[in-house]
Write a protein that holds these residues in place. Structure first.
Motif, PDB file in Angstrom:
ATOM      1  N   LEU A 214      -8.748  -2.531   8.690  1.00  0.00           N
ATOM      2  CA  LEU A 214      -8.432  -1.476   7.730  1.00  0.00           C
ATOM      3  C   LEU A 214      -8.044  -0.195   8.460  1.00  0.00           C
ATOM      4  O   LEU A 214      -7.112   0.514   8.055  1.00  0.00           O
ATOM      5  N   GLU A 215      -8.723   0.082   9.539  1.00  0.00           N
ATOM      6  CA  GLU A 215      -8.443   1.269  10.351  1.00  0.00           C
ATOM      7  C   GLU A 215      -7.021   1.235  10.905  1.00  0.00           C
ATOM      8  O   GLU A 215      -6.306   2.232  10.916  1.00  0.00           O
ATOM      9  N   GLN A 216      -6.586   0.049  11.328  1.00  0.00           N
ATOM     10  CA  GLN A 216      -5.250  -0.099  11.900  1.00  0.00           C
ATOM     11  C   GLN A 216      -4.148   0.094  10.863  1.00  0.00           C
ATOM     12  O   GLN A 216      -3.007   0.372  11.224  1.00  0.00           O
ATOM     13  N   GLN A 217      -4.471  -0.065   9.587  1.00  0.00           N
ATOM     14  CA  GLN A 217      -3.483   0.170   8.523  1.00  0.00           C
ATOM     15  C   GLN A 217      -3.483   1.620   8.043  1.00  0.00           C
ATOM     16  O   GLN A 217      -2.829   1.957   7.065  1.00  0.00           O
ATOM     17  N   GLY A 218      -4.209   2.484   8.736  1.00  0.00           N
ATOM     18  CA  GLY A 218      -4.215   3.887   8.366  1.00  0.00           C
ATOM     19  C   GLY A 218      -5.476   4.353   7.683  1.00  0.00           C
ATOM     20  O   GLY A 218      -5.542   5.489   7.217  1.00  0.00           O
ATOM     21  N   GLY A 219      -6.485   3.493   7.619  1.00  0.00           N
ATOM     22  CA  GLY A 219      -7.740   3.873   6.975  1.00  0.00           C
ATOM     23  C   GLY A 219      -8.429   5.032   7.661  1.00  0.00           C
ATOM     24  O   GLY A 219      -9.167   5.791   7.031  1.00  0.00           O
ATOM     25  N   ASP A 220      -8.172   5.194   8.974  1.00  0.00           N
ATOM     26  CA  ASP A 220      -8.790   6.300   9.707  1.00  0.00           C
ATOM     27  C   ASP A 220      -8.253   7.649   9.217  1.00  0.00           C
ATOM     28  O   ASP A 220      -8.930   8.672   9.348  1.00  0.00           O
ATOM     29  N   LEU A 221      -7.038   7.650   8.632  1.00  0.00           N
ATOM     30  CA  LEU A 221      -6.476   8.882   8.074  1.00  0.00           C
ATOM     31  C   LEU A 221      -6.996   9.145   6.670  1.00  0.00           C
ATOM     32  O   LEU A 221      -7.146  10.292   6.252  1.00  0.00           O
ATOM     33  N   PHE A 222      -7.258   8.077   5.926  1.00  0.00           N
ATOM     34  CA  PHE A 222      -7.675   8.220   4.534  1.00  0.00           C
ATOM     35  C   PHE A 222      -9.151   8.578   4.398  1.00  0.00           C
ATOM     36  O   PHE A 222      -9.528   9.403   3.567  1.00  0.00           O
ATOM     37  N   LEU A 258      -4.084  -0.436   2.861  1.00  0.00           N
ATOM     38  CA  LEU A 258      -4.396   0.980   2.653  1.00  0.00           C
ATOM     39  C   LEU A 258      -4.006   1.411   1.248  1.00  0.00           C
ATOM     40  O   LEU A 258      -4.740   2.135   0.577  1.00  0.00           O
ATOM     41  N   PHE A 259      -2.852   0.942   0.768  1.00  0.00           N
ATOM     42  CA  PHE A 259      -2.372   1.325  -0.563  1.00  0.00           C
ATOM     43  C   PHE A 259      -3.319   0.821  -1.641  1.00  0.00           C
ATOM     44  O   PHE A 259      -3.709   1.573  -2.547  1.00  0.00           O
TER      45      PHE A 259
END
Length: 508
Positions: A214-222, A258-259
């Motif tokens: 999940l982090e690699q799909q941008g979860g770290d930004l969300f 992420l979406f």
């Protein structure tokens, strides 16, 4: 002519409304457009959700724009997912031209340019109001469904959240969550087992891998702070127009996880936060989800169940949800059955699968004595659509092939300087675009581990000193034991008398 008059009366009767409404256009039959047969959507039923579907280039985006700008005009805030990046023009008025004027003359009312107050938002590093949520706000159940965890793994995640609650450890971002999972498996294993029972290292390893994915799909930004307050979605400008909140997602197509994570968390937060409204004259907020198939693309069964449940219940909060996609079959049938409003643009019949999809789509619409729905679905022009909505009593209106009105706002994107101006003047950007990284589970566990390591080091040093002392004592004891016989001889009376005798003789 008699059939035409009958058709006009049929549409007029079906689309009669006592409350406020949105004018969508005029009904068509046999290639003719009838301004008297106006197609309208009652505001009262917009919380019954809807679908906007059709092949690429048939006018879905413009229909979405028409609905959004008219809702804003009537004081209803809107949230739009801008996947393709072509919705921002709603912030600027359209320029009148002969084509627009002629189209509106055909449908029976004047073309008027419109402008809506707009907020530009983002899930990533794109310019706009940053949307975030904390891990704690998700909770173990929702997070487990997003990560598609098994029952045993969900139980472990619940224990981890309970430990954090009991020990006042804030779970804000994925860094915090990864740290506590590692801690539970390693340094804090004994502490966890003593208070909460044992946990399988295989299960915690699986949880960790899914968090990383999940982090690699941008979860770290969300995931993080400041967390977005969904009540900021229902603002109005001083003129009473509802804000159109546009989330820029043109960089999210390759990140469906992420979406879907964002959408589910948003819907859950809206449902939890907004008060019950029951039946009201107009919705509190309307959401438009463009390219809706991205939500369902990687959604697990548990996630789909959660989404279906929220969509069923959220309408009581005065929230309407519209899915925008190429084909109705992109939306699971359990959710499709919950949608009261359907706007269907043209479909293409190039393959056997296309023809099958058209047949299924036609079956989702009310039977009409005036249309062969399957034929109409493939013959609609750009800016034309089949429409069926719910009237104020919750009954489906007659199916109407409709010539749609044109958007009153710009049918193109904003220029970079226009976009930057909107963002720089946004009060929400000032509120949410400053990242906060306060002390949370990661830092507190780091301190705890550091203290434990220092304590272990002190304990080891103490034991080492004690070991040295014991060793030294044993060595001294052995030396004394070896010296005892000599001392015994040297201190005996006989030895002393002998020495004295020798000395006496020597001095004589």
């Amino acid at each position: 002519m008699e059939d035409h008059q009958k058709f006009i009366e049929h549409i007029q009767k079906g689309y009669t409304t006592n409350g406020d409404y949105i004018r969508m256009g005029a009904a068509m039959l046999d290639g003719a457009t009838f301004p008297e047969a106006e197609v309208k959507i009652p505001l009262k039923t917009l919380n019954r959700h809807g679908l906007i579907a059709g092949a690429t280039g048939t006018g879905k985006t413009k229909t979405l724009q028409i609905l959004a700008e008219n809702l804003s005009e009537k004081g209803i805030p809107v949230l739009m997912m801008d996947i393709k990046g072509d919705l921002s023009g709603i912030a600027m008025p359209a320029e009148k031209n002969d084509k627009l004027i002629a189209r509106h003359k055909t449908i029976g009312f004047d073309f008027e340019p419109m402008i809506s107050p707009v907020e530009i938002m983002s899930l990533s590093m794109q310019p706009g109001v940053r949307l975030r949520a904390t891990v704690s706000e998700f909770g173990p159940v929702l997070l487990s469904r997003i990560l598609d965890l098994s029952e045993a793994q969900t139980g472990i995640l619940a224990i981890i959240f309970k430990y954090c609650d009991d020990n006042h450890l804030a779970l804000l971002d994925l860094k915090d969550l990864k740290k506590i999972v590692l801690f539970a498996t390693d340094e804090g294993k004994e502490e966890f087992e003593e208070s909460y029972g044992s946990m399988s290292k295989i299960s915690t390893g699986t949880i960790l891998r899914k968090i990383v994915a999940l982090e690699q799909q941008g979860g770290d930004l969300f995931f993080g702070e400041p967390s977005f307050d969904v009540l900021d979605l229902v603002r109005k400008n001083p003129e009473g127009k509802g804000y159109v909140n546009i989330i820029r997602l043109n960089d999210i197509q390759e990140k469906p996880k992420l979406f879907s994570t964002f959408m589910l968390s948003l819907l859950a937060e809206v449902y939890t936060t907004f008060p019950e409204k029951g039946d009201s004259d107009k919705p509190e907020l309307v959401l438009f989800i463009d390219e809706a198939h991205l939500i369902f693309k990687e959604a697990s069964g548990a996630l789909m169940d959660q989404l279906e449940s929220i969509i069923k219940l959220i309408r009581s909060k005065g929230i309407g949800i519209f899915f925008v996609t190429q084909n109705p079959t992109d939306v699971p049938k359990e959710i499709l059955s919950q949608l009261g409003l359907k706007i269907q643009h043209s479909l293409r019949a190039f393959t056997a699968n296309d023809r099958k999809a058209i047949k299924l789509t036609a079956e989702n619409y009310p039977i009409s004595e005036f249309y062969d729905t399957k034929t109409v679905l493939t013959s609609l022009g750009i800016g034309e659509a089949l429409i069926s909505v719910l009237d104020e009593k919750g009954r489906p209106t007659p199916l109407a092939a409709t010539m749609m009105r044109a958007p009153g706002s710009r049918m193109d994107i904003l220029l970079p300087e226009e976009l930057n101006s909107i963002i720089s003047n946004s009060s929400l950007a000032a509120k949410y675009n400053k990242s906060i990284d306060r002390e949370s589970a990661y830092e507190l566990l780091e301190h705890k581990i550091e203290r434990a390591e220092k304590e272990d080091a002190r304990e080891k040093a103490k034991k080492d000193r004690e070991k040295v002392t014991r060793t030294s004592s044993r060595t001294s004891g052995r030396s004394r034991k070896r010296q005892d016989p000599i001392i015994k001889v040297l201190t005996s009376a006989t030895f002393i008398r002998g020495v004295m005798s020798i000395l006496n003789k020597a001095f004589k």
